[in-house]
Design a protein around this motif. Structure first.
Motif, PDB file in Angstrom:
ATOM      1  N   GLU A 124      -9.255   1.232   2.623  1.00 54.61           N
ATOM      2  CA  GLU A 124      -8.560  -0.322   3.162  1.00 54.61           C
ATOM      3  C   GLU A 124      -9.014  -0.273   4.932  1.00 54.61           C
ATOM      4  O   GLU A 124      -8.879   0.764   5.253  1.00 54.61           O
ATOM      5  CB  GLU A 124      -7.275  -0.221   3.017  1.00 54.61           C
ATOM      6  CG  GLU A 124      -6.596  -1.690   3.150  1.00 54.61           C
ATOM      7  CD  GLU A 124      -6.999  -2.744   1.990  1.00 54.61           C
ATOM      8  OE1 GLU A 124      -7.725  -3.506   2.245  1.00 54.61           O
ATOM      9  OE2 GLU A 124      -6.511  -2.361   0.902  1.00 54.61           O
ATOM     10  N   ARG A 179      -5.973   1.029  -1.781  1.00 55.92           N
ATOM     11  CA  ARG A 179      -7.486   1.428  -1.584  1.00 55.92           C
ATOM     12  C   ARG A 179      -7.422   2.229  -0.634  1.00 55.92           C
ATOM     13  O   ARG A 179      -7.030   2.010   0.410  1.00 55.92           O
ATOM     14  CB  ARG A 179      -8.138   0.450  -1.624  1.00 55.92           C
ATOM     15  CG  ARG A 179      -8.298  -0.535  -2.941  1.00 55.92           C
ATOM     16  CD  ARG A 179      -9.158  -1.742  -2.743  1.00 55.92           C
ATOM     17  NE  ARG A 179     -10.553  -1.834  -2.145  1.00 55.92           N
ATOM     18  CZ  ARG A 179     -11.536  -2.650  -1.996  1.00 55.92           C
ATOM     19  NH1 ARG A 179     -11.182  -3.504  -2.892  1.00 55.92           N
ATOM     20  NH2 ARG A 179     -12.314  -2.429  -1.247  1.00 55.92           N
ATOM     21  N   TRP A 234      -2.300 -14.157   4.024  1.00 51.45           N
ATOM     22  CA  TRP A 234      -2.416 -13.455   2.580  1.00 51.45           C
ATOM     23  C   TRP A 234      -1.553 -13.944   1.707  1.00 51.45           C
ATOM     24  O   TRP A 234      -1.436 -13.481   0.623  1.00 51.45           O
ATOM     25  CB  TRP A 234      -2.314 -11.977   2.815  1.00 51.45           C
ATOM     26  CG  TRP A 234      -3.450 -11.309   3.461  1.00 51.45           C
ATOM     27  CD1 TRP A 234      -3.980 -10.992   4.920  1.00 51.45           C
ATOM     28  CD2 TRP A 234      -4.741 -10.931   2.826  1.00 51.45           C
ATOM     29  NE1 TRP A 234      -5.062 -10.611   4.980  1.00 51.45           N
ATOM     30  CE2 TRP A 234      -5.424 -10.443   3.868  1.00 51.45           C
ATOM     31  CE3 TRP A 234      -4.869 -10.885   1.406  1.00 51.45           C
ATOM     32  CZ2 TRP A 234      -6.880  -9.839   3.215  1.00 51.45           C
ATOM     33  CZ3 TRP A 234      -6.223 -10.521   0.902  1.00 51.45           C
ATOM     34  CH2 TRP A 234      -7.257  -9.895   1.932  1.00 51.45           C
ATOM     35  N   HIS A 292       0.710  -1.323  -0.017  1.00 54.32           N
ATOM     36  CA  HIS A 292      -0.040  -0.096   0.231  1.00 54.32           C
ATOM     37  C   HIS A 292       1.001   1.306  -0.110  1.00 54.32           C
ATOM     38  O   HIS A 292       1.436   1.489   0.862  1.00 54.32           O
ATOM     39  CB  HIS A 292      -0.868   0.135   1.329  1.00 54.32           C
ATOM     40  CG  HIS A 292      -1.957   1.003   1.389  1.00 54.32           C
ATOM     41  ND1 HIS A 292      -1.779   2.379   1.321  1.00 54.32           N
ATOM     42  CD2 HIS A 292      -3.444   0.984   0.942  1.00 54.32           C
ATOM     43  CE1 HIS A 292      -2.969   2.986   1.194  1.00 54.32           C
ATOM     44  NE2 HIS A 292      -3.862   2.218   0.988  1.00 54.32           N
ATOM     45  N   GLU A 312      -3.215  -2.547  -4.242  1.00 57.41           N
ATOM     46  CA  GLU A 312      -4.205  -1.539  -4.853  1.00 57.41           C
ATOM     47  C   GLU A 312      -4.326  -0.409  -4.235  1.00 57.41           C
ATOM     48  O   GLU A 312      -4.744   0.416  -4.656  1.00 57.41           O
ATOM     49  CB  GLU A 312      -5.578  -2.422  -4.585  1.00 57.41           C
ATOM     50  CG  GLU A 312      -5.676  -3.513  -5.400  1.00 57.41           C
ATOM     51  CD  GLU A 312      -7.120  -4.452  -4.939  1.00 57.41           C
ATOM     52  OE1 GLU A 312      -7.938  -3.726  -4.582  1.00 57.41           O
ATOM     53  OE2 GLU A 312      -7.229  -5.572  -5.577  1.00 57.41           O
ATOM     54  N   ARG A 356      -3.567  -8.280  -3.636  1.00 58.23           N
ATOM     55  CA  ARG A 356      -4.528  -7.267  -2.928  1.00 58.23           C
ATOM     56  C   ARG A 356      -4.033  -6.401  -2.100  1.00 58.23           C
ATOM     57  O   ARG A 356      -4.319  -5.114  -2.307  1.00 58.23           O
ATOM     58  CB  ARG A 356      -5.295  -8.214  -1.945  1.00 58.23           C
ATOM     59  CG  ARG A 356      -6.513  -7.457  -1.125  1.00 58.23           C
ATOM     60  CD  ARG A 356      -7.571  -7.041  -2.085  1.00 58.23           C
ATOM     61  NE  ARG A 356      -8.367  -6.133  -1.304  1.00 58.23           N
ATOM     62  CZ  ARG A 356      -8.475  -4.786  -0.919  1.00 58.23           C
ATOM     63  NH1 ARG A 356      -7.386  -4.293  -1.234  1.00 58.23           N
ATOM     64  NH2 ARG A 356      -9.211  -4.287  -0.372  1.00 58.23           N
ATOM     65  N   ARG A 402      -1.974 -14.258  -2.088  1.00 59.59           N
ATOM     66  CA  ARG A 402      -3.169 -13.293  -2.697  1.00 59.59           C
ATOM     67  C   ARG A 402      -2.447 -11.964  -2.329  1.00 59.59           C
ATOM     68  O   ARG A 402      -3.066 -10.906  -2.137  1.00 59.59           O
ATOM     69  CB  ARG A 402      -4.391 -13.260  -1.754  1.00 59.59           C
ATOM     70  CG  ARG A 402      -4.975 -14.774  -1.853  1.00 59.59           C
ATOM     71  CD  ARG A 402      -6.115 -14.805  -0.866  1.00 59.59           C
ATOM     72  NE  ARG A 402      -5.856 -14.779   0.509  1.00 59.59           N
ATOM     73  CZ  ARG A 402      -6.793 -14.537   1.434  1.00 59.59           C
ATOM     74  NH1 ARG A 402      -7.971 -13.784   1.071  1.00 59.59           N
ATOM     75  NH2 ARG A 402      -6.490 -14.397   2.584  1.00 59.59           N
TER      76      ARG A 402
END
Length: 344
Positions: free
Chosen positions: A267, A264, A253, A235, A262, A259, A256
């Motif tokens: 979050e 975001r 995690w 991030h 991103e 994710r 994955r």
């Protein structure tokens, strides 16, 4: 004893005007603050400040805080992945002794630093990067092996990478980073041709480190198998490999990691921290290792650590760590290695 002094006083030491070939790695955004940097430098090594998250005026104050705590040489590190021009300008104006770079091209800054009487270090993770840095005219190259904690530029181990870099950039002095946590590691990289050892995780577990107390305790409990190289905490800095502890959160995690790239804004928040006197939410997947001001779910934060973590069993003052590294390295050279040579 004279021979041992010569062995521990390398050309790099003379170049950087330090007593011992021990450097503390910059750990961000503020884990290696002024107290840790000054403690390492006062003990004869080179402490390196990481404070790039600060605004330029705050950054200047951090440099001056180091100067208030030590009259010895120290370094200031900048990550070139992020905007650095204003911070470089502060370093030039403050005439810091050593300017250290990572994760980018140092070429635009080398001559400017040299004109200000500043030595330049650049950290690399490959022979190709090392050759480029040497061509740019840097004074010292740090060869970082894949065992290192924090952000890791390459995948080659310290044992394989360091002698290749040493050969590729000679006579430019090389320091070695990655998996070095005790005097045996220091002696080993000197034998590989490096002229200094760079330790991060060992100084992370020091009294002056700004790492959160729980983070430090997790380091003491970890072994060499308890870290993983991943991009999970992406991030704000996506697709940048880093080595972190295998917490329950990380294990959930792995596989994955996309994710975490991103960035975001929605979050989930896992905690709060204070960096550069600003209170900030710690969003999930942020690459902020928890500092002493962090609160919340510490185990879901980025507990960066290298594979040498299993060699760390206590938290000590940074100056004591430097002195013990040097004394134990001398003992290894004078006793074990000398006896091996004598028996041949």
């Amino acid at each position: 004893m004279l021979l041992l002094e010569i062995i521990m006083k390398t050309t790099l030491c003379e170049l950087l005007e330090i007593e011992y070939p021990i450097l503390s790695a910059p750990m961000g955004p503020d884990i290696s603050g002024a107290e840790l940097v000054a403690a390492v430098s006062n003990a004869g090594g080179l402490g390196i400040l990481q404070a790039q998250f600060c605004s330029p005026p705050e950054f200047r104050e951090e440099i001056r805080r180091v100067r208030a705590l030590t009259a010895k040489p120290f370094g200031v590190n900048l990550l070139l992945h992020f905007p650095a021009e204003d911070h470089v300008a502060v370093c030039l104006e403050e005439h810091v002794p050593v300017l250290s770079f990572f994760w980018g091209d140092p070429t635009p800054y080398v001559q400017r630093a040299h004109s200000a009487g500043i030595k330049v270090i650049h950290q690399v993770g490959s022979v190709r990067e090392a050759k480029h840095a040497a061509a740019a005219g840097v004074d010292v190259i740090i060869a970082q092996g894949g065992e290192a904690g924090g952000h890791v530029a390459g995948e080659v181990s310290t044992l394989a990478l360091v002698p290749r870099v040493v050969d590729a950039v000679a006579p430019c002095p090389v320091a070695a980073a990655g998996g070095i946590a005790d005097a045996r590691g220091v002696v080993a990289v000197l034998a590989l041709g490096a002229q200094a050892a760079v330790l991060g995780t060992r100084f992370l577990a020091s009294a002056e480190s700004r790492a959160h107390p729980h983070y430090k305790q997790r380091l003491l409990a970890a072994s060499e198998g308890d870290t993983v190289r991943t991009i999970l905490f992406g991030h704000g800095w996506p697709n940048a490999p880093h080595r972190t502890l295998r917490t329950t959160f990380v294990e959930q995690w792995l596989g994955r990691e996309a994710r975490g790239q991103e960035s975001r804004p929605d979050e989930p928040v896992v905690g709060q921290t204070i960096i550069a006197e600003r209170s900030l939410p710690v969003l999930r997947f942020m690459g902020f290792p928890p500092n002493s001001d962090a609160t919340g779910d510490i185990d879901s934060m980025d507990l960066l650590a290298g594979q040498g973590v299993g060699l760390i069993h206590d938290i000590k003052p940074a100056g004591q760590i430097v002195r013990e590294l040097v004394e134990e390295a001398r003992q290894i050279i004078s006793h074990r290695l000398a006896s091996l040579a004598a028996s041949c």
